[in-house]
Write an enzyme that holds these catalytic residues in place. Structure first.
Site, mmCIF file in Angstrom:
data_model
loop_
_atom_site.group_PDB
_atom_site.id
_atom_site.type_symbol
_atom_site.label_atom_id
_atom_site.label_comp_id
_atom_site.label_asym_id
_atom_site.label_seq_id
_atom_site.Cartn_x
_atom_site.Cartn_y
_atom_site.Cartn_z
ATOM 1 N N HIS A 217 -49.523 -13.277 6.284
ATOM 2 C CA HIS A 217 -48.615 -12.338 5.632
ATOM 3 C C HIS A 217 -49.393 -11.312 4.806
ATOM 4 O O HIS A 217 -49.359 -11.331 3.568
ATOM 5 C CB HIS A 217 -47.645 -13.096 4.720
ATOM 6 N N GLY B 295 -44.418 -22.636 -0.919
ATOM 7 C CA GLY B 295 -44.086 -21.947 0.318
ATOM 8 C C GLY B 295 -42.645 -22.173 0.713
ATOM 9 O O GLY B 295 -42.046 -21.345 1.398
ATOM 10 N N ASP C 216 -39.690 -11.524 -5.045
ATOM 11 C CA ASP C 216 -38.328 -11.111 -5.385
ATOM 12 C C ASP C 216 -37.298 -11.756 -4.467
ATOM 13 O O ASP C 216 -36.195 -12.087 -4.896
ATOM 14 C CB ASP C 216 -38.190 -9.585 -5.385
ATOM 15 N N HIS D 130 -43.298 -8.166 7.709
ATOM 16 C CA HIS D 130 -43.439 -9.469 7.036
ATOM 17 C C HIS D 130 -44.005 -10.489 8.026
ATOM 18 O O HIS D 130 -43.517 -10.645 9.139
ATOM 19 C CB HIS D 130 -42.091 -9.951 6.509
ATOM 20 N N SER E 298 -25.510 -43.901 -17.274
ATOM 21 C CA SER E 298 -25.113 -44.672 -16.092
ATOM 22 C C SER E 298 -26.318 -45.278 -15.377
ATOM 23 O O SER E 298 -26.230 -46.382 -14.840
ATOM 24 C CB SER E 298 -24.343 -43.785 -15.105
ATOM 25 N N GLU F 8 -30.550 -31.121 -10.060
ATOM 26 C CA GLU F 8 -31.436 -32.105 -9.448
ATOM 27 C C GLU F 8 -32.661 -31.479 -8.787
ATOM 28 O O GLU F 8 -33.728 -32.093 -8.737
ATOM 29 C CB GLU F 8 -30.657 -32.935 -8.421
ATOM 30 N N ASP G 266 -14.661 -44.768 -7.238
ATOM 31 C CA ASP G 266 -15.083 -43.379 -7.442
ATOM 32 C C ASP G 266 -15.051 -42.566 -6.161
ATOM 33 O O ASP G 266 -14.969 -41.342 -6.186
ATOM 34 C CB ASP G 266 -16.498 -43.326 -8.036
ATOM 35 N N GLN H 92 -19.384 -39.849 -4.379
ATOM 36 C CA GLN H 92 -20.323 -40.503 -5.290
ATOM 37 C C GLN H 92 -21.149 -41.597 -4.613
ATOM 38 O O GLN H 92 -22.023 -42.193 -5.240
ATOM 39 C CB GLN H 92 -19.561 -41.136 -6.466
ATOM 40 N N ARG I 73 -24.379 -50.355 -8.696
ATOM 41 C CA ARG I 73 -23.501 -50.196 -9.851
ATOM 42 C C ARG I 73 -22.990 -51.530 -10.401
ATOM 43 O O ARG I 73 -23.077 -51.770 -11.603
ATOM 44 C CB ARG I 73 -22.318 -49.296 -9.482
#
Length: 611
Positions: free
Chosen positions: A29, A115, A146, A251, A335, A356, A413, A417, A463
């Site tokens: 590049h 990358g 950018d 590019h 939790s 995350e 739940d 979940q 759990r």
């Protein structure tokens, strides 16, 4: 003025190196390298301080090239700084070379592979936080493209860096207007970038990215801020070569031989300059020497305990003997029970909030500076950070990841979940350890084993509270398994892990009453798997194997066991074969065929002992 003239010569040398290297390689590049020649020149030969003989010097400033496709100009800067010989540059992208197409730690100065765009700022923030914790006076610089500013993970990192008050972090965005296939979202609207970064609490400095005095002045101002700072550098893609300057379609396209000759004629001859003389070496500082033991005092559990709670307790115990351990949370520490570490070691605890991807990126940065990051969230949410986990592997990062609330056993739940893909995610990464303990004692043993392992490791926790099967202080080595029930007359072996171990033990009692003896194996180490042990048990049980897991069919314990036993056993695989729904845990285990009743049926089918 004399220094500016030297820097101008270095910038031209970097451009020429980048063009020649990529043409010789036949790929790369070059146009994105040309837009950042002045940026990298100012950083390497005026702003940054580093010891070119020691990439691990605790006083070194760090640089993360988030726009990793510009690797050729980074390698050129290393060569001009005396870090690598100039003669290595023609080896770009060769199989035998450390100068890869995008940076990886095969080049020892690279702290994290880049990358996969949008990730470098998180890594840089992790480096900066680690250096702040370790009292390094050094700074961290991240060079972004950018185009990657469209990635949400970058803004997770920006928010986090502000929250952590990382005044030792400076980003430079190379705003060259053009992406891979078309102009970027904001093109050259520098104010749009400034508004975004300032909204996240950053000091923003718009600059002409090809003006050395402008860049140097902004870097100087950035050092005076009380939080993270960013230079927004307006640049031209392909700068210096008129026939590719600011033109779409170049590019990832090296110049052909004739095009290269035309470009070199336009740039002029390679200038002579002693770039190494401009490298600023930092004053020596002592490297932290924290206690790094892995064996810790085990907890004396007396009653049913959730493995997620045992994870939190063991993390505290580990933290007491290993000062390099840090904890990173995704706003679920009450939790996952990582809150126990936060309460005990607040200075080594970091809140990433519900971000995350950034949580994993921060951890990569901590790992690169010698810390041992433990990060935890619900296993279902780790899918968001899977690309970062993948890049952590390429970064040779020493990450320890805990995923709680896995499988349908979480109950009411509901499916959003329920982590049912996590084993496949982590097993797909070469070298990643995957553990799934069934009780509190096993959890502490697994935490100890994964902490001592150098590399990626994932532990799956449940759990609900589960009964105690093992004893305090029992070891759970990587690649091991535990035999919980066996006899010489066993007619089948049931292989389980985590929550399904208890269903297997219930099935054992039912089948025992029907005079159908079975062997029960706890395959707590899913990767590496105890393949030899499973093969031995399969042979002893006439090649009849039932694998039961709280996971989707693909990529989990069942496929691991089937691969290990290929051609030598009949395998019944009990797992979650449809999209689940809310319900009580026992209802769901029954409905999706992974409870004791289903195991009994599978054993009867294999043995021909009734329906």
């Amino acid at each position: 003025m004399e220094n500016i003239e030297a820097l101008e010569k270095i910038a031209k040398r970097l451009r020429i190196h980048s063009l020649v290297m990529t043409t010789k390689a036949g790929s790369g590049h070059p146009s994105t390298c040309l837009s950042m020649a002045e940026i990298l020149t100012c950083l390497f030969f005026h702003e940054m301080q580093f010891n070119p003989r020691d990439p691990q010097d605790w006083a070194n400033d760090e640089l993360v090239l988030s726009k990793g496709h510009a690797a050729p100009i980074l390698w050129a800067a290393y060569a001009e700084a005396g870090i690598i010989p100039l003669s290595h540059l023609p080896t770009l992208r060769l199989f035998t070379s450390s100068l890869e197409g995008h940076p990886t730690p095969r080049m020892k100065w690279i702290k994290a592979a880049t990358g996969s765009l949008g990730q470098g700022l998180s890594v840089a923030a992790g480096l900066a936080a680690a250096m702040k914790l370790g009292r390094s006076p050094a700074r961290v610089y991240a060079v972004l493209g950018d185009g990657e500013c469209a990635e949400g993970s970058g803004w997770e990192a920006a928010h986090s860096a502000w929250h952590l008050k990382l005044a030792n972090l400076c980003a430079v965005v190379d705003i060259n207007r053009l992406g891979q296939s078309e102009p970027t979202m904001h093109e050259h609207d520098i104010d749009a970038y400034a508004r975004k970064f300032r909204a996240f609490g950053w000091e923003a400095f718009p600059v002409d990215g090809h003006s050395l005095p402008d860049i140097l002045a902004a870097l100087d101002a950035a050092r005076q801020t009380s939080g993270p700072a960013v230079l927004l550098a307006r640049t031209i893609k392909g700068k210096g070569v008129s026939f590719i300057e600011n033109k779409n379609g170049w590019h990832g396209k090296p110049l052909k031989d004739q095009e290269l000759q035309a470009a070199l004629e336009e740039l002029g001859p390679m200038p002579e300059v002693d770039a190494k003389a401009l490298v600023r070496r930092p004053p020596s500082v002592p490297r932290p020497a924290p206690a790094k033991r892995f064996r810790f005092k085990r907890t004396d559990y007396r009653d049913k305990t959730a493995t997620r709670l045992a994870y939190g307790q063991s993390l505290v115990s580990l933290g007491k003997v290993n000062e390099s351990v840090v904890a990173i949370d995704g706003d679920v520490k009450n939790s996952t029970y990582a809150d126990k570490f936060f309460e005990t070691f607040p200075d080594r605890s970091y809140q990433s909030y519900i971000a995350e991807q950034n949580m994993v990126g921060l951890a990569i940065g901590f790992s690169a500076k010698g810390f041992v990051p433990f990060l935890a969230t619900f296993s279902a949410f780790l899918s968001r950070g899977h690309d970062q986990v993948r890049m952590a592997a390429y970064s040779a990062a020493n990450l320890k990841i805990a995923g709680s609330h896995c499988g349908v056993s979480i109950g009411e739940d509901g499916p959003s979940q329920m982590g049912l893909e996590d084993l496949a995610m982590f097993r797909s990464i070469p070298g990643c350890v995957v553990l799934y303990p069934s009780d509190a004692f096993a959890t502490e043993g697994c935490v100890e084993a994964m902490a001592a392992h150098r590399g990626l490791a994932y532990i799956r926790t449940t759990r609900p509270a589960t009964p105690l099967l093992y004893s305090k202080g029992e070891n759970f080595p990587l690649g091991g398994s535990k035999v919980l029930r066996s006899s010489r007359s066993d007619m089948a072996v049931v292989v389980a892990a985590g929550i399904t171990v208890f269903e297997a033990l219930k099935a054992y009692e039912v089948l025992k009453a029907k005079k159908i003896p079975i062997r029960v194996v706890d395959a707590y180490s899913i990767e590496p798997l105890d393949a030899d042990g499973l093969l031995k048990h399969s042979r002893a049980c006439r090649g009849r194997v039932v694998v039961v897991e709280d996971h989707f069919p693909h990529g989990g314990l069942g496929e691991a066991a089937a691969a290990a036993l290929a051609g030598s056993a009949r395998v019944e695989h009990l797992c979650i074969r449809e999209l689940p729904r809310s319900g009580k845990p026992e209802e769901l285990l029954d409905a999706y065929g992974i409870n004791a009743r289903a195991i009994v049926q599978a054993v009867k089918k294999l043995t021909g002992k009734g329906r």
